[in-house]
Motif scaffolding. Structure first.
Motif, short mmCIF file in Angstrom:
data_model
loop_
_atom_site.label_atom_id
_atom_site.label_comp_id
_atom_site.label_asym_id
_atom_site.label_seq_id
_atom_site.Cartn_x
_atom_site.Cartn_y
_atom_site.Cartn_z
N ILE A 1 3.44 0.85 5.37
CA ILE A 1 3.17 -0.36 4.58
C ILE A 1 1.99 -0.17 3.62
N SER B 1 10.44 -4.60 10.93
CA SER B 1 10.68 -3.20 11.27
C SER B 1 10.34 -2.93 12.73
N TYR B 2 9.22 -3.48 13.16
CA TYR B 2 8.75 -3.28 14.53
C TYR B 2 9.77 -3.86 15.52
N LEU C 1 7.27 -7.35 6.68
CA LEU C 1 8.02 -6.09 6.75
C LEU C 1 7.66 -5.33 8.01
N ASN C 2 6.38 -5.33 8.36
CA ASN C 2 5.90 -4.68 9.58
C ASN C 2 6.60 -5.27 10.80
N GLY D 1 3.41 -7.63 3.65
CA GLY D 1 3.37 -6.38 4.40
C GLY D 1 3.59 -6.62 5.88
N ILE E 1 4.55 2.41 11.40
CA ILE E 1 4.84 1.29 10.49
C ILE E 1 3.60 0.93 9.67
N LEU E 2 2.44 0.92 10.29
CA LEU E 2 1.21 0.60 9.56
C LEU E 2 0.96 1.57 8.42
N TRP F 1 -2.67 -8.32 13.50
CA TRP F 1 -2.65 -8.46 12.04
C TRP F 1 -3.71 -9.45 11.57
N SER G 1 -0.80 -9.26 2.11
CA SER G 1 -0.89 -8.86 3.51
C SER G 1 0.23 -9.50 4.34
N MET H 1 2.43 0.06 -0.46
CA MET H 1 2.75 -1.22 -1.08
C MET H 1 1.49 -2.08 -1.21
N THR H 2 0.67 -2.08 -0.18
CA THR H 2 -0.54 -2.88 -0.18
C THR H 2 -1.51 -2.42 -1.27
#
Length: 132
Positions: free
Chosen positions: A112, A89-90, A85-86, A82, A108-109, A45, A79, A115-116
């Motif tokens: 997201i 969830s991951y 949340l990533n 995001g 997942i990417l 990330w 970011s 929203m970004t």
């Protein structure tokens, strides 16, 4: 409408580049250095953030005339949200499914990204001359 579609096309291009960077860094760290996927995800990330911000500032949202440091701070928050949340969830999906780590991360990417775009367009890269 035409400008929004052009902006969306740039967003998708930059986003795909950043997501590919994120994914490749994670896979490289896990497969070559045997780093745990969740920790590798943090490093992926951070590298992808640089790609994403640079591309969005220079291409996607350049016509919104946001000052660079304001946009950088705001986009970092977008970011980071995001990514939070990533990562959540991951972690959940790694623990509860048998789906491969690389397939989960790719899914997942993609999830997201919407929203970004919305937060980037209407807040992070909004220039001082725009309403709102």
């Amino acid at each position: 409408m035409k400008n929004t579609l052009k902006q969306l096309a740039c967003f998708i291009g930059v986003g795909c580049g950043a997501a590919a960077t994120h994914w490749l860094v994670v896979v490289a760290l896990v497969s070559t250095l045997h780093i745990a996927p969740l920790f590798a995800n943090v490093l992926g990330w951070l590298v992808a953030f640089v790609v994403s911000f640079t591309g969005h500032f220079q291409l996607t949202f350049r016509h919104q005339h946001a000052p660079m440091w304001q946009a950088a701070r705001r986009f970092f928050l977008v970011s980071a949200l995001g990514f939070a949340l990533n990562e959540a969830s991951y972690a959940l999906l790694l623990a509860t499914t048998s789906i491969r780590y690389d397939i989960l991360l790719g899914s997942i990417l993609i999830a997201i990204a919407a929203m970004t775009f919305i937060l980037g367009r209407f807040w992070a890269f909004r220039g001082s001359t725009q309403r709102g």
